[in-house]
Motif scaffolding. Structure first.
Motif, PDB file in Angstrom:
ATOM      1  N   SER A 124     135.873  83.679 -25.218  1.00 28.49           N
ATOM      2  CA  SER A 124     136.336  84.656 -26.211  1.00 28.49           C
ATOM      3  C   SER A 124     137.869  84.956 -26.426  1.00 28.49           C
ATOM      4  O   SER A 124     138.482  84.777 -25.469  1.00 28.49           O
ATOM      5  CB  SER A 124     135.633  85.994 -25.697  1.00 28.49           C
ATOM      6  OG  SER A 124     136.186  87.053 -26.429  1.00 28.49           O
ATOM      7  N   ASN A 164     139.629  72.126 -25.731  1.00 31.55           N
ATOM      8  CA  ASN A 164     139.983  72.737 -26.849  1.00 31.55           C
ATOM      9  C   ASN A 164     139.656  71.774 -27.830  1.00 31.55           C
ATOM     10  O   ASN A 164     139.872  70.556 -27.703  1.00 31.55           O
ATOM     11  CB  ASN A 164     141.487  72.943 -26.621  1.00 31.55           C
ATOM     12  CG  ASN A 164     141.861  73.516 -27.962  1.00 31.55           C
ATOM     13  OD1 ASN A 164     142.246  72.977 -29.152  1.00 31.55           O
ATOM     14  ND2 ASN A 164     142.194  75.048 -27.983  1.00 31.55           N
ATOM     15  N   SER A 165     139.032  72.087 -29.185  1.00 31.25           N
ATOM     16  CA  SER A 165     138.377  71.222 -29.692  1.00 31.25           C
ATOM     17  C   SER A 165     138.391  71.915 -31.455  1.00 31.25           C
ATOM     18  O   SER A 165     138.003  73.049 -31.245  1.00 31.25           O
ATOM     19  CB  SER A 165     137.024  70.592 -29.572  1.00 31.25           C
ATOM     20  OG  SER A 165     136.625  69.590 -30.677  1.00 31.25           O
ATOM     21  N   SER A 178     130.774  75.445 -35.821  1.00 28.47           N
ATOM     22  CA  SER A 178     131.802  75.364 -36.642  1.00 28.47           C
ATOM     23  C   SER A 178     132.406  73.927 -36.710  1.00 28.47           C
ATOM     24  O   SER A 178     133.254  73.618 -35.895  1.00 28.47           O
ATOM     25  CB  SER A 178     132.703  76.055 -36.400  1.00 28.47           C
ATOM     26  OG  SER A 178     134.048  76.276 -37.005  1.00 28.47           O
ATOM     27  N   THR A 186     128.678  72.306 -32.261  1.00 25.69           N
ATOM     28  CA  THR A 186     129.305  73.736 -32.589  1.00 25.69           C
ATOM     29  C   THR A 186     128.573  74.122 -33.827  1.00 25.69           C
ATOM     30  O   THR A 186     128.305  73.424 -34.617  1.00 25.69           O
ATOM     31  CB  THR A 186     130.728  73.726 -32.507  1.00 25.69           C
ATOM     32  OG1 THR A 186     131.184  72.928 -33.628  1.00 25.69           O
ATOM     33  CG2 THR A 186     131.282  73.082 -31.091  1.00 25.69           C
ATOM     34  N   ASN A 217     137.007  73.282 -19.189  1.00 32.01           N
ATOM     35  CA  ASN A 217     137.527  73.934 -20.414  1.00 32.01           C
ATOM     36  C   ASN A 217     138.145  72.996 -21.400  1.00 32.01           C
ATOM     37  O   ASN A 217     138.813  71.727 -20.842  1.00 32.01           O
ATOM     38  CB  ASN A 217     138.578  74.694 -20.077  1.00 32.01           C
ATOM     39  CG  ASN A 217     138.121  76.041 -19.201  1.00 32.01           C
ATOM     40  OD1 ASN A 217     137.277  76.713 -19.814  1.00 32.01           O
ATOM     41  ND2 ASN A 217     138.569  76.132 -18.030  1.00 32.01           N
ATOM     42  N   ARG A 245     139.109  75.530 -31.237  1.00 32.10           N
ATOM     43  CA  ARG A 245     138.685  76.604 -30.490  1.00 32.10           C
ATOM     44  C   ARG A 245     138.633  76.362 -28.762  1.00 32.10           C
ATOM     45  O   ARG A 245     138.739  74.949 -28.702  1.00 32.10           O
ATOM     46  CB  ARG A 245     137.423  77.215 -30.886  1.00 32.10           C
ATOM     47  CG  ARG A 245     137.389  77.866 -32.336  1.00 32.10           C
ATOM     48  CD  ARG A 245     136.039  78.263 -32.432  1.00 32.10           C
ATOM     49  NE  ARG A 245     136.014  79.342 -33.553  1.00 32.10           N
ATOM     50  CZ  ARG A 245     134.958  79.961 -33.959  1.00 32.10           C
ATOM     51  NH1 ARG A 245     133.855  79.517 -33.419  1.00 32.10           N
ATOM     52  NH2 ARG A 245     135.274  81.030 -34.727  1.00 32.10           N
ATOM     53  N   ASN A 246     138.536  77.150 -28.119  1.00 32.64           N
ATOM     54  CA  ASN A 246     138.418  76.690 -26.727  1.00 32.64           C
ATOM     55  C   ASN A 246     137.106  77.035 -26.349  1.00 32.64           C
ATOM     56  O   ASN A 246     136.173  77.812 -26.592  1.00 32.64           O
ATOM     57  CB  ASN A 246     139.360  77.786 -25.726  1.00 32.64           C
ATOM     58  CG  ASN A 246     140.635  77.583 -25.825  1.00 32.64           C
ATOM     59  OD1 ASN A 246     141.336  76.280 -25.936  1.00 32.64           O
ATOM     60  ND2 ASN A 246     141.561  78.548 -26.150  1.00 32.64           N
ATOM     61  N   TYR A 247     136.265  75.987 -25.536  1.00 29.09           N
ATOM     62  CA  TYR A 247     135.087  75.983 -24.989  1.00 29.09           C
ATOM     63  C   TYR A 247     134.959  75.727 -23.588  1.00 29.09           C
ATOM     64  O   TYR A 247     135.903  75.200 -23.064  1.00 29.09           O
ATOM     65  CB  TYR A 247     134.454  74.818 -25.805  1.00 29.09           C
ATOM     66  CG  TYR A 247     134.109  74.921 -27.419  1.00 29.09           C
ATOM     67  CD1 TYR A 247     133.294  75.676 -28.077  1.00 29.09           C
ATOM     68  CD2 TYR A 247     135.281  74.503 -28.028  1.00 29.09           C
ATOM     69  CE1 TYR A 247     133.163  75.701 -29.389  1.00 29.09           C
ATOM     70  CE2 TYR A 247     135.216  74.516 -29.482  1.00 29.09           C
ATOM     71  CZ  TYR A 247     133.951  75.224 -30.061  1.00 29.09           C
ATOM     72  OH  TYR A 247     134.078  75.340 -31.392  1.00 29.09           O
ATOM     73  N   GLY A 306     135.828  71.584 -33.303  1.00 35.10           N
ATOM     74  CA  GLY A 306     134.463  71.794 -33.134  1.00 35.10           C
ATOM     75  C   GLY A 306     133.778  70.562 -33.625  1.00 35.10           C
ATOM     76  O   GLY A 306     134.196  69.502 -33.814  1.00 35.10           O
ATOM     77  N   ALA A 324     129.701  77.210 -24.105  1.00 29.84           N
ATOM     78  CA  ALA A 324     130.015  78.396 -25.062  1.00 29.84           C
ATOM     79  C   ALA A 324     131.532  78.336 -25.462  1.00 29.84           C
ATOM     80  O   ALA A 324     132.217  77.862 -24.858  1.00 29.84           O
ATOM     81  CB  ALA A 324     129.698  79.557 -24.084  1.00 29.84           C
ATOM     82  N   THR A 325     131.602  79.191 -26.509  1.00 25.79           N
ATOM     83  CA  THR A 325     132.821  79.468 -27.106  1.00 25.79           C
ATOM     84  C   THR A 325     133.645  80.213 -26.387  1.00 25.79           C
ATOM     85  O   THR A 325     133.182  81.478 -25.727  1.00 25.79           O
ATOM     86  CB  THR A 325     133.044  79.803 -28.506  1.00 25.79           C
ATOM     87  OG1 THR A 325     132.263  79.028 -29.316  1.00 25.79           O
ATOM     88  CG2 THR A 325     134.421  80.146 -29.068  1.00 25.79           C
TER      89      THR A 325
END
Length: 83
Positions: free
Chosen positions: A79, A51-52, A22, A20, A49, A28-30, A54, A76-77
């Protein structure tokens, strides 16, 4: 990050690895998608899906990989606000 573009992978138990932009901070959710078509619209498409915070993301593809088949994958991240 792995597998690289145009890679030939001999291990059917592969984990998709992405990097990522970041490497630290808040979680964040990816979304990670894998498919056999470049347009990601086949019935074999799988979506994960995660959550990490980054850095490096790893995910199992969620499908049994078949010999002599081309797979496309993307990350992708997700939104925070819907488009």
């Amino acid at each position: 990050v792995f597998p690289l573009n145009y890679s030939i992978v001999s291990n059917p138990n592969i984990r998709l690895t992405a990097s990522t932009a970041s490497p630290a901070g808040s979680a964040r959710n990816y979304i990670v998608e894998i498919d056999t078509t470049e347009t990601f619209n086949s019935p074999l498409k799988r979506t994960n899906n995660i959550n990490s915070i980054g850095g490096v993301l790893e995910v199992a593809p969620g499908i049994a990989l078949t010999d002599s088949t081309v797979y496309y994958w993307r990350v992708a991240t997700v939104s925070a606000t819907p488009n």
